[in-house]
Scaffold this active site. Structure first.
Site, mmCIF file in Angstrom:
data_model
loop_
_atom_site.group_PDB
_atom_site.id
_atom_site.type_symbol
_atom_site.label_atom_id
_atom_site.label_comp_id
_atom_site.label_asym_id
_atom_site.label_seq_id
_atom_site.Cartn_x
_atom_site.Cartn_y
_atom_site.Cartn_z
ATOM 1 C CE1 TYR A 1 -3.223 -2.790 0.002
ATOM 2 C CE2 TYR A 1 -3.906 -2.167 2.197
ATOM 3 C CZ TYR A 1 -4.058 -2.961 1.079
ATOM 4 O OH TYR A 1 -5.044 -3.904 1.047
ATOM 5 C CE LYS B 1 0.595 -17.913 -2.155
ATOM 6 N NZ LYS B 1 -0.229 -19.112 -1.981
ATOM 7 C CG ASP C 1 -2.924 -19.971 -0.086
ATOM 8 O OD1 ASP C 1 -2.100 -19.781 0.829
ATOM 9 O OD2 ASP C 1 -2.684 -20.709 -1.061
ATOM 10 C CG ASP D 1 -7.241 -4.093 3.820
ATOM 11 O OD1 ASP D 1 -8.248 -3.968 4.545
ATOM 12 O OD2 ASP D 1 -7.088 -3.453 2.768
ATOM 13 C CG ASP E 1 -12.734 -6.171 5.933
ATOM 14 O OD1 ASP E 1 -12.377 -5.524 6.938
ATOM 15 O OD2 ASP E 1 -13.269 -5.651 4.937
#
Ligand code: NAD
Length: 356
Positions: free
Chosen positions: A143, A192, A224, A248, A252
């Protein structure tokens, strides 16, 4: 002089309504536990654009820096949606996090017993209790990395960069290990590393920091798999630490497990005492001014502030217990169930104060 100085950033939409209830509850906690708080207000988001022409005025940064902690409602709304990205209310949000050096975002996903039916996950999967803490790195990664557009073989293309330094990973890892020490001493680091070089550095660094915390059981999970495990068996998690973008998304997902967006608190920390505490939901323009917003996420954010910035864990516990008690009988409309009493935003604030 008061014991603590708190800056209120009420923001837009339902922001002022919910922050007013949180202040009421904080005042009640002050009375009960014998400490004092002094408030100052500052502008952030759409209200700042209207009054000062920018989403984050310098005065707001100065006031926040001079306080012990900050309570934020929410920013944004359709009125400012057509402004260019860097002039929108949400730019103020990113700006204040950067200006205060808030590199750690803590998002608890907790289910209150009486709200179990609000979760989309089956009862037998949630079990008796669910309490996960997601620690998301907030000021680095993709980001904030370099980005751009170019043409590849005359076809328009775009690129973003994920980069982490060992220093950035070490400091967020320490926040997570410290939290794990205060909880069930279990930490899952999510990356990852099977694909990304930045994730391999992340994993190596977390392992190195783990040597300072021999009591904490550390495991690693690919993002994942973690997304899948959160709905398959969420009870396996205690604290999760991860990068900005993975956090992020996962936070959620984890918040949905807890059911209602109006219930979820968050903290953003700088490593020192100063923190910014806010509900995870937005400014809910569709219900702003109707007096029906659920103030509990903001009230629970105040509990987090008392625990992580003001060192008043007893007051934090008492607020959480008061919320749990009120929920057994009273609900705002977003979490209403038949047979219970429906109350307004303000009534909910009053009830929590009374239960306290
Ligand atoms: P939102 O979270 O504001 O609302 C989503 C839905 O949840 C709406 O139906 C809303 O009524 C409901 N809701 C949210 N909070 C509630 C509460 N406390 N009580 C009852 N119902 C509640 O998300 P959105 O609609 O996508 O965004 C609205 C605005 O908020 C946008 O401008 C967005 O950019 C902004 N936003 C701000 C923040 C922030 O300030 N941290 C976070 C997310 C979105």
């Amino acid at each position: 002089m008061a014991d603590y100085k708190i800056t209120l950033l009420k923001g837009d939409g339902i922001g002022p309504e919910i922050v007013n209830q949180a202040v009421k509850v904080l005042d009640a906690a002050c009375d009960k536990f014998g400490f004092t708080v002094e408030y100052d207000e500052a502008l952030l988001g759409g209200c700042a654009i209207d009054a000062a022409g920018v989403p984050l005025p310098d005065e707001t940064i100065a006031k926040c820096k001079a306080s012990d902690s900050v309570i934020l409602g929410a920013v944004g709304g359709p009125k400012w949606d057509t402004l260019p990205g860097n002039q929108r209310p949400e730019a103020g949000l990113l700006g204040i996090r950067g200006a205060l050096g808030l590199f750690a975002n803590l998002r608890p996903s907790v289910i209150f017993g009486s709200l179990k039916s609000a979760s989309p996950i089956k009862d037998e999967i949630i079990g008796g209790n669910l309490d996960i803490m997601i620690v998301r790195e907030l000021t680095g990664g993709i980001y904030f990395g370099e980005r751009g557009r170019k043409e590849v073989n005359s076809i328009p293309a775009a690129w973003d960069t994920e980069m982490y330094s060992t220093e950035e990973v070490e400091r967020i890892a320490r926040v997570a290990f410290d939290l794990a020490m205060k909880r069930n001493k279990k930490l899952t680091s999510v990356d990852k590393a099977n694909v990304l070089e930045s994730s391999r550095l992340w994993r190596e660094t977390v392992i190195k920091v783990s040597e300072e915390y021999p009591e904490v059981e550390l495991n690693h999970m690919y993002v994942d798999n973690c997304a899948m495990q959160l709905v398959r068996n969420p009870r396996q998690f205690d604290v999760i630490v991860t990068s900005n973008i993975f956090g992020d998304i996962l936070s959620d997902e984890a918040s949905m497990i807890a059911g209602s967006i109006g219930m979820l608190a968050s903290a953003s920390l700088s490593g020192g005492k100063l923190g910014l505490y806010e509900p995870i939901h937005g400014s809910a323009p569709d219900i702003a001014g109707l007096g029906i917003a659920n103030p509990l996420a903001t009230i629970l954010s105040v509990a987090m502030m008392l625990r992580y910035s003001l060192d008043r864990p007893q007051a934090a516990d008492a607020i959480e217990a008061a919320v749990a008690k009120v929920l057994e009988t009273h609900r705002t409309s977003d979490i209403y169930e038949e047979g219970l009493i429906k109350v307004s935003c303000e009534e909910m604030g009053d009830l929590v104060c009374k239960a306290l």
